[in-house]
Write a protein that holds these residues in place. Sequence first.
Motif, short mmCIF file in Angstrom:
data_model
loop_
_atom_site.label_atom_id
_atom_site.label_comp_id
_atom_site.label_asym_id
_atom_site.label_seq_id
_atom_site.Cartn_x
_atom_site.Cartn_y
_atom_site.Cartn_z
N VAL A 137 7.36 -7.23 -3.06
CA VAL A 137 7.11 -5.46 -3.25
C VAL A 137 7.07 -5.61 -4.92
N ARG A 138 6.79 -4.76 -5.62
CA ARG A 138 6.17 -4.22 -6.99
C ARG A 138 7.15 -3.27 -7.41
N LEU A 139 7.59 -3.17 -8.74
CA LEU A 139 8.12 -2.76 -9.61
C LEU A 139 7.12 -1.66 -10.60
N GLU A 140 6.48 -0.51 -11.36
CA GLU A 140 6.00 -0.33 -11.84
C GLU A 140 6.76 0.33 -13.04
N PHE A 141 6.52 1.24 -14.16
CA PHE A 141 6.78 2.55 -14.24
C PHE A 141 5.54 2.69 -14.92
N GLY A 187 1.17 -0.88 -0.29
CA GLY A 187 -0.20 0.16 0.09
C GLY A 187 0.91 0.68 0.06
N THR A 188 1.74 1.00 0.30
CA THR A 188 3.12 2.22 0.08
C THR A 188 3.52 2.59 -1.32
N ALA A 189 3.68 3.59 -1.71
CA ALA A 189 4.00 3.92 -3.43
C ALA A 189 5.33 4.60 -3.12
N ILE A 190 6.01 3.96 -3.05
CA ILE A 190 8.18 4.99 -3.18
C ILE A 190 8.44 5.50 -4.48
N ARG A 191 8.83 6.94 -5.10
CA ARG A 191 8.45 6.99 -6.28
C ARG A 191 10.27 8.07 -5.93
N LYS A 192 10.97 7.70 -5.31
CA LYS A 192 12.30 8.54 -4.57
C LYS A 192 13.23 7.75 -4.42
N LEU A 193 14.67 7.99 -5.31
CA LEU A 193 15.81 7.08 -5.26
C LEU A 193 17.01 7.98 -4.90
N LEU A 194 17.42 7.90 -3.28
CA LEU A 194 18.22 8.83 -2.86
C LEU A 194 19.79 7.71 -3.26
N LYS A 195 20.70 9.07 -2.43
CA LYS A 195 22.09 7.97 -2.75
C LYS A 195 22.75 7.73 -1.09
N TYR A 196 22.32 8.98 -0.60
CA TYR A 196 21.94 8.20 0.65
C TYR A 196 20.80 9.13 2.00
N TYR A 197 21.37 8.10 3.30
CA TYR A 197 20.03 8.19 3.90
C TYR A 197 19.62 9.43 4.51
N ASP A 198 20.58 10.18 4.57
CA ASP A 198 20.51 11.71 5.16
C ASP A 198 20.01 12.74 4.03
N GLU A 199 20.51 12.18 2.83
CA GLU A 199 19.68 13.14 1.44
C GLU A 199 17.99 13.32 1.12
N ALA A 200 17.36 12.56 3.02
CA ALA A 200 15.60 13.27 3.03
C ALA A 200 15.63 14.43 3.36
N GLY A 201 17.15 14.98 3.68
CA GLY A 201 17.03 16.69 4.15
C GLY A 201 15.62 16.84 5.81
N PRO A 202 15.09 18.01 5.39
CA PRO A 202 14.00 17.82 6.19
C PRO A 202 13.13 17.05 5.49
N ASP A 203 13.08 16.17 4.78
CA ASP A 203 11.75 15.68 4.12
C ASP A 203 12.05 14.58 5.29
N VAL A 204 12.15 14.17 6.18
CA VAL A 204 12.22 13.35 7.49
C VAL A 204 10.75 12.22 7.51
N GLY A 205 11.03 11.61 7.27
CA GLY A 205 9.45 10.66 7.98
C GLY A 205 9.37 9.66 6.00
N ASN A 206 9.51 10.31 5.08
CA ASN A 206 8.86 9.49 4.30
C ASN A 206 10.21 8.78 3.38
#
Lengths: 285, 285, 285
Positions: A280-284, A229-248
Amino acid sequence: MAEIESNLPNLVAIASNVNRVRSGIITLLTDFGTEDYFVGAMKGVILQRFSQAVLVDITHDIPPHNIPAAAFTLDAASRYFPPGTVHLAVIDPGVGSERRALIVASGDHFFVGPDNGVFSLVLSRDRGALITSITNRAYFLPDVSFTFHGRDIFSPVAAALARGEPPDVFGPGVRDPVALEWSRNHLAIDGSLQGSIIHIDHFGNCITTFTLKDLRDGGDGEFCFRAKGTAIRKLLKYYDEAGPDVGNPFLIVGSAGFLEIAIARSSAARKLNLAVGTPVRLEFC
Amino acid sequence: MAEIESNLPNLVAIASNVNRVRSGIITLLTDFGTEDYFVGAMKGVILQRFSQAVLVDITHDIPPHNIPAAAFTLDAASRYFPPGTVHLAVIDPGVGSERRALIVASGDHFFVGPDNGVFSLVLSRDRGALITSITNRAYFLPDVSFTFHGRDIFSPVAAALARGEPPDVFGPGVRDPVALEWSRNHLAIDGSLQGSIIHIDHFGNCITTFTLKDLRDGGDGEFCFRAKGTAIRKLLKYYDEAGPDVGNPFLIVGSAGFLEIAIARSSAARKLNLAVGTPVRLEFC
Amino acid sequence: MAEIESNLPNLVAIASNVNRVRSGIITLLTDFGTEDYFVGAMKGVILQRFSQAVLVDITHDIPPHNIPAAAFTLDAASRYFPPGTVHLAVIDPGVGSERRALIVASGDHFFVGPDNGVFSLVLSRDRGALITSITNRAYFLPDVSFTFHGRDIFSPVAAALARGEPPDVFGPGVRDPVALEWSRNHLAIDGSLQGSIIHIDHFGNCITTFTLKDLRDGGDGEFCFRAKGTAIRKLLKYYDEAGPDVGNPFLIVGSAGFLEIAIARSSAARKLNLAVGTPVRLEFC
């Protein structure tokens, strides 16, 4: 479980190599936990038989009897050790039964443990590994129990290997080791790629069966990664790259080479209610 | 608690032996856990005093202050180590009080720790062990705290012993070490043999006070082993011998020599609701 | 977070000292836990680069991303190791970001890890420490991941340092390391001294920001130590001094030099419902 076909000419070449190099290092990987006397007894036996051994714990916290977790961890850790290292892997629910005991010589490393699939990933990376069935009782402890071959068989054999004995003194060659059938990604009717979560690490990052190549194969389109049920659309290089967007949640290429579902400074497994085996499922699009 | 009577002539013979051999190995067994700086500080002190020491953890996960569990684990692990090994056992709720600090030289092994019963099983197997009270402050750290003798007294003494010092330089001989009164099996009025569960291992196997000899002593009759309403009539050689009969409890001779209550690939303790101290009963019919 | 001012002349003197001595010991402190392949991979890399390394685990059970706990534990354990020891500390939530990687040479010890405050206590004890920013990729693994610098950067650098490389080959000097602002005790309007609990150990003892000096400074009056509604008026020298009065809390000078709230043979944290960060207050009357 399935058999792995081996390649005899390769075996011979590798065997002559592994017979030469020794680092003196013996790594230990078990599901014994650390609260009992089991690991201590194994180390005592090794040091009795080879006083110069350098002992390194990989982990003793593999979930009890979980052979896939052991196979994953053994493969990910062992490749960083020096040539001539002996890796002792004892996840052995079938101890005392007719299951075989094996030595796997792959590249310049040795692996010692039960024939139950724990070497599956190592063998899938090296179809030419030389495999020996441990049958020569001259290397065992004098009294072999029915319930603790880690102490009575595998430890003294690992010590003898690390001391320099060639694998063929321990028994006959084997060409049909037990291998786990790892769940692979497959294409669904709707065009999505289906996989699963194979491991959850100490921080709650969820390691999947996907790699960066699977994302790249989708071309320039945007990807959507779905897990419960969770949709993820972001690929980051390192954990803290999330910046202020912590929690997603986001994807990241983990240190073992697989795509992981992560949340910065938090546990994705707990927050998204994911577990080993979750599809898990990968769609384009 | 009770005193153990020792045998002076034996002591002398053993003492001259233990004064010679050294393996350089120091094992560590504590109830300190692994999340604090305690174990690290002890290892630092040992390496300061004896840079060639080979350090081997038995366990640091003894339940806090649980001296019987420590005595069981120390005895089961130590016997597999090479001659001349020093075993450091620090379960020390009485630290800072008047309790003595001991060196036990048994066979060709040394044991170092507080005088609170932690050496009970080692001493019950060797009535001729040589025991020394540690009083010579020349071997301690310069500042001895009231709360961490593992670091300030036991570690530097273990290092000095492993380096080759004879036990008698550390203090006077002792003939009355504290000993645990282990619960032994006893015959009940109804003819059954009464015992208890002394340890539960990482897999949930329940180690009892019974041995195979107790079963054999019953002759040709069928046995019935009772623990909290569960009746067990089967003795297996290894866990997977249960075959398709997974889920039912059975007895097995464990790797430390005691009868264990087990369930194949599951936790007997959790399934049968058994704990350390649970009474068990052996009947014949 | 704040900067620490350093003292250049001192640095030079210390640097020439730290460049000489090496013990070959590398300690490891992480928040990686022990169930994954992470610690094993780090040890493999170190032994690849320096086969004579003596590896000692301080702990891998620092609470995930908890830099203050890591700083406390690193400082308390490291001071007991021999001169020339390399202490590898990898608590690294910012891995992959622009945070710097540091070598701290303090006295005759080396510390290697991320620049996030983990060296705060070490640096607060030695204002003249020599600090280097790790930038020389010649010492890294060939492929540096974005998520596991413990394996790819810190481990090979620690191995090179332990092998004898001087700190200045790894990169330029640094004078502004990240430092934690430790909560200090302060005087309240009512004349009491306010502090907090900074650590809870394996036994449930609660380490506070107070030392024996704070008690002594109160003169001859009786003290009253308050934590969450509990008033403590007793200072004992060792845990078992409580005698038959088991169950009541007392103060004790812990082995790291701080006042601890303790209950004999029990967990003060659990019984009194105390946690890291709980405010404590010292009054005199």
